[in-house]
Design a protein around this motif. Sequence first.
Motif, PDB file in Angstrom:
ATOM      1  N   VAL A  52       0.823  -1.207   0.000  1.00 25.79           N
ATOM      2  CA  VAL A  52       0.000   0.000   0.000  1.00 25.79           C
ATOM      3  C   VAL A  52       0.860   1.261   0.000  1.00 25.79           C
ATOM      4  O   VAL A  52       0.587   2.218  -0.726  1.00 25.79           O
ATOM      5  CB  VAL A  52      -0.970  -0.009   1.204  1.00 25.79           C
ATOM      6  N   SER A  53       1.918   1.273   0.801  1.00 28.71           N
ATOM      7  CA  SER A  53       2.769   2.462   0.887  1.00 28.71           C
ATOM      8  C   SER A  53       3.418   2.782  -0.455  1.00 28.71           C
ATOM      9  O   SER A  53       3.455   3.941  -0.880  1.00 28.71           O
ATOM     10  CB  SER A  53       3.851   2.266   1.958  1.00 28.71           C
ATOM     11  N   SER A  54       3.927   1.746  -1.140  1.00 29.79           N
ATOM     12  CA  SER A  54       4.548   1.958  -2.452  1.00 29.79           C
ATOM     13  C   SER A  54       3.520   2.442  -3.465  1.00 29.79           C
ATOM     14  O   SER A  54       3.801   3.327  -4.281  1.00 29.79           O
ATOM     15  CB  SER A  54       5.194   0.661  -2.949  1.00 29.79           C
ATOM     16  N   PHE A  55       2.321   1.850  -3.415  1.00 33.75           N
ATOM     17  CA  PHE A  55       1.270   2.263  -4.347  1.00 33.75           C
ATOM     18  C   PHE A  55       0.878   3.717  -4.103  1.00 33.75           C
ATOM     19  O   PHE A  55       0.734   4.502  -5.053  1.00 33.75           O
ATOM     20  CB  PHE A  55       0.045   1.360  -4.187  1.00 33.75           C
ATOM     21  N   LYS A  56       0.713   4.100  -2.837  1.00 29.23           N
ATOM     22  CA  LYS A  56       0.314   5.471  -2.540  1.00 29.23           C
ATOM     23  C   LYS A  56       1.408   6.460  -2.912  1.00 29.23           C
ATOM     24  O   LYS A  56       1.132   7.562  -3.390  1.00 29.23           O
ATOM     25  CB  LYS A  56      -0.065   5.593  -1.067  1.00 29.23           C
ATOM     26  N   LEU A  93      -7.881  13.525   4.745  1.00 24.40           N
ATOM     27  CA  LEU A  93      -6.418  13.520   4.753  1.00 24.40           C
ATOM     28  C   LEU A  93      -5.864  13.579   3.329  1.00 24.40           C
ATOM     29  O   LEU A  93      -4.992  14.413   3.030  1.00 24.40           O
ATOM     30  CB  LEU A  93      -5.903  12.264   5.456  1.00 24.40           C
ATOM     31  N   GLN A  94      -6.366  12.721   2.454  1.00 22.26           N
ATOM     32  CA  GLN A  94      -5.844  12.700   1.093  1.00 22.26           C
ATOM     33  C   GLN A  94      -6.208  13.959   0.318  1.00 22.26           C
ATOM     34  O   GLN A  94      -5.421  14.433  -0.513  1.00 22.26           O
ATOM     35  CB  GLN A  94      -6.358  11.460   0.356  1.00 22.26           C
ATOM     36  N   SER A  95      -7.369  14.537   0.602  1.00 18.89           N
ATOM     37  CA  SER A  95      -7.764  15.780  -0.070  1.00 18.89           C
ATOM     38  C   SER A  95      -6.859  16.933   0.353  1.00 18.89           C
ATOM     39  O   SER A  95      -6.473  17.778  -0.468  1.00 18.89           O
ATOM     40  CB  SER A  95      -9.227  16.110   0.242  1.00 18.89           C
ATOM     41  N   ALA A 105       0.995   8.453  11.674  1.00 18.06           N
ATOM     42  CA  ALA A 105       2.172   7.948  10.972  1.00 18.06           C
ATOM     43  C   ALA A 105       1.916   7.864   9.465  1.00 18.06           C
ATOM     44  O   ALA A 105       2.804   8.168   8.655  1.00 18.06           O
ATOM     45  CB  ALA A 105       2.558   6.571  11.517  1.00 18.06           C
ATOM     46  N   MET A 106       0.703   7.463   9.083  1.00 16.48           N
ATOM     47  CA  MET A 106       0.351   7.385   7.672  1.00 16.48           C
ATOM     48  C   MET A 106       0.392   8.766   7.025  1.00 16.48           C
ATOM     49  O   MET A 106       0.914   8.936   5.911  1.00 16.48           O
ATOM     50  CB  MET A 106      -1.042   6.783   7.500  1.00 16.48           C
ATOM     51  N   ALA A 107      -0.136   9.772   7.716  1.00 15.21           N
ATOM     52  CA  ALA A 107      -0.148  11.132   7.176  1.00 15.21           C
ATOM     53  C   ALA A 107       1.272  11.653   6.968  1.00 15.21           C
ATOM     54  O   ALA A 107       1.575  12.283   5.950  1.00 15.21           O
ATOM     55  CB  ALA A 107      -0.932  12.053   8.102  1.00 15.21           C
ATOM     56  N   ILE A 108       2.156  11.379   7.924  1.00 14.40           N
ATOM     57  CA  ILE A 108       3.547  11.812   7.787  1.00 14.40           C
ATOM     58  C   ILE A 108       4.211  11.087   6.620  1.00 14.40           C
ATOM     59  O   ILE A 108       4.938  11.687   5.821  1.00 14.40           O
ATOM     60  CB  ILE A 108       4.324  11.556   9.099  1.00 14.40           C
ATOM     61  N   GLY A 109       3.964   9.777   6.508  1.00 14.05           N
ATOM     62  CA  GLY A 109       4.529   9.025   5.390  1.00 14.05           C
ATOM     63  C   GLY A 109       4.035   9.541   4.051  1.00 14.05           C
ATOM     64  O   GLY A 109       4.811   9.662   3.093  1.00 14.05           O
ATOM     65  N   ASP A 110       2.740   9.872   3.975  1.00  8.85           N
ATOM     66  CA  ASP A 110       2.195  10.401   2.723  1.00  8.85           C
ATOM     67  C   ASP A 110       2.776  11.770   2.394  1.00  8.85           C
ATOM     68  O   ASP A 110       3.026  12.086   1.224  1.00  8.85           O
ATOM     69  CB  ASP A 110       0.668  10.488   2.809  1.00  8.85           C
ATOM     70  N   LEU A 111       2.989  12.587   3.407  1.00  7.86           N
ATOM     71  CA  LEU A 111       3.630  13.886   3.185  1.00  7.86           C
ATOM     72  C   LEU A 111       5.052  13.699   2.662  1.00  7.86           C
ATOM     73  O   LEU A 111       5.485  14.375   1.728  1.00  7.86           O
ATOM     74  CB  LEU A 111       3.668  14.695   4.484  1.00  7.86           C
TER      75      LEU A 111
END
Length: 378
Positions: A171-175, A286-288, A334-340
Amino acid sequence: MAHPNIQAITVDAFVQQVRAEYSLPKRKPIFGIGKPGVGKTVSLRDLAKDMGIGFLDIRLTNYTEVDLKGVPMPDEKTKTAVWYASSTLPNVEKHGEKGILLLDEITGASPPVRLGVYQLLEKGELESYKLPDGWYIVACGNNEEDMVEVYNELSIPLKDRGFVFSIVSDVSSFKMYGIQNAFHPLVLAYISWSPESLHDMPTDPSDVSRSPRGWETVSDSLIYCEEGRLDGELMINRIAGAIGRYETEKFLTFTKFKEQIPDIEDILSNKISPNIDSSEILHITLQSCINTLVHEAEKDFNIDKEGFPSVWISERFANFANWFLSLDDLEVKAMAIGDLRNSMPTQRIVAIVLGKVFTSLCPKFQEFSLQSSGLFKS
């Protein structure tokens, strides 16, 4: 299923492995075996573009032995046959001095083609052809259970010519790929909310699979509809054709929560700091926010004399960080920081979060990121 003794890695790790191996003086070919649609080919193409080198994708199932080896022609002087090299493989004049040669669908290649590949992997030569020194071979294929039309297990001698990895969906690589390639935020939010939906190969060959490739099609369909290129019904049909009717119904139900998300501008301008109970609404919000920030940073990212971005951009990133760090769910933080971190080039995001404006407005960001494996260490 790949043998348990084969090292399993994500698509992102696979790409980094190829990048590292390319730079070594005594490099060996890499075999990447994984489900269709996981992103093997497109990731390697993007890697070559990022490295500034060529990329050539040869689908071995579409080629014969002659296509690779060339053809023998009689030499009247020596009374022997000489090989006329094929134009299929890389040559400096046509493809450049450096590049990645992807031998795709190697598990579906015929035995005669495999013999040619074996020779190419062994010596970098094939009859009269010689692979340019700046070109590196990567071979990809599928597993037996992936229901491909033709499957031939890689022989031990063939695998012994390189490194073998099992490529798994992540999921992380895909995002990260999705954020960097402007996927629709609803797709990224949905996969965050329902990670098991990312990749699933059906047991019935007449069914439709769900794959990263399919979700890219879903993203494109949503964007086309918003641009007026598709109407609602055509968009839904296109999505269902890519991921199946059942998953489409689940996805469309999820997207209805978009009408209930708070105003993104109010969050980024620090007018509100909403406490969201619904998991669906939270992931879409979050994604928006990240999608909006990425677009704003691309349009207005001015570095000052000290090397830091504008006050306006820094304030908006800080307001977003203060909001998601106020949430109770540690995994969401943690997900939000990773996405940033994955939303833009490392140098740019580091300049934002280490800047004076950001650190003064959101001091708890550094504390949390350091506690969470130091995601933003300089």
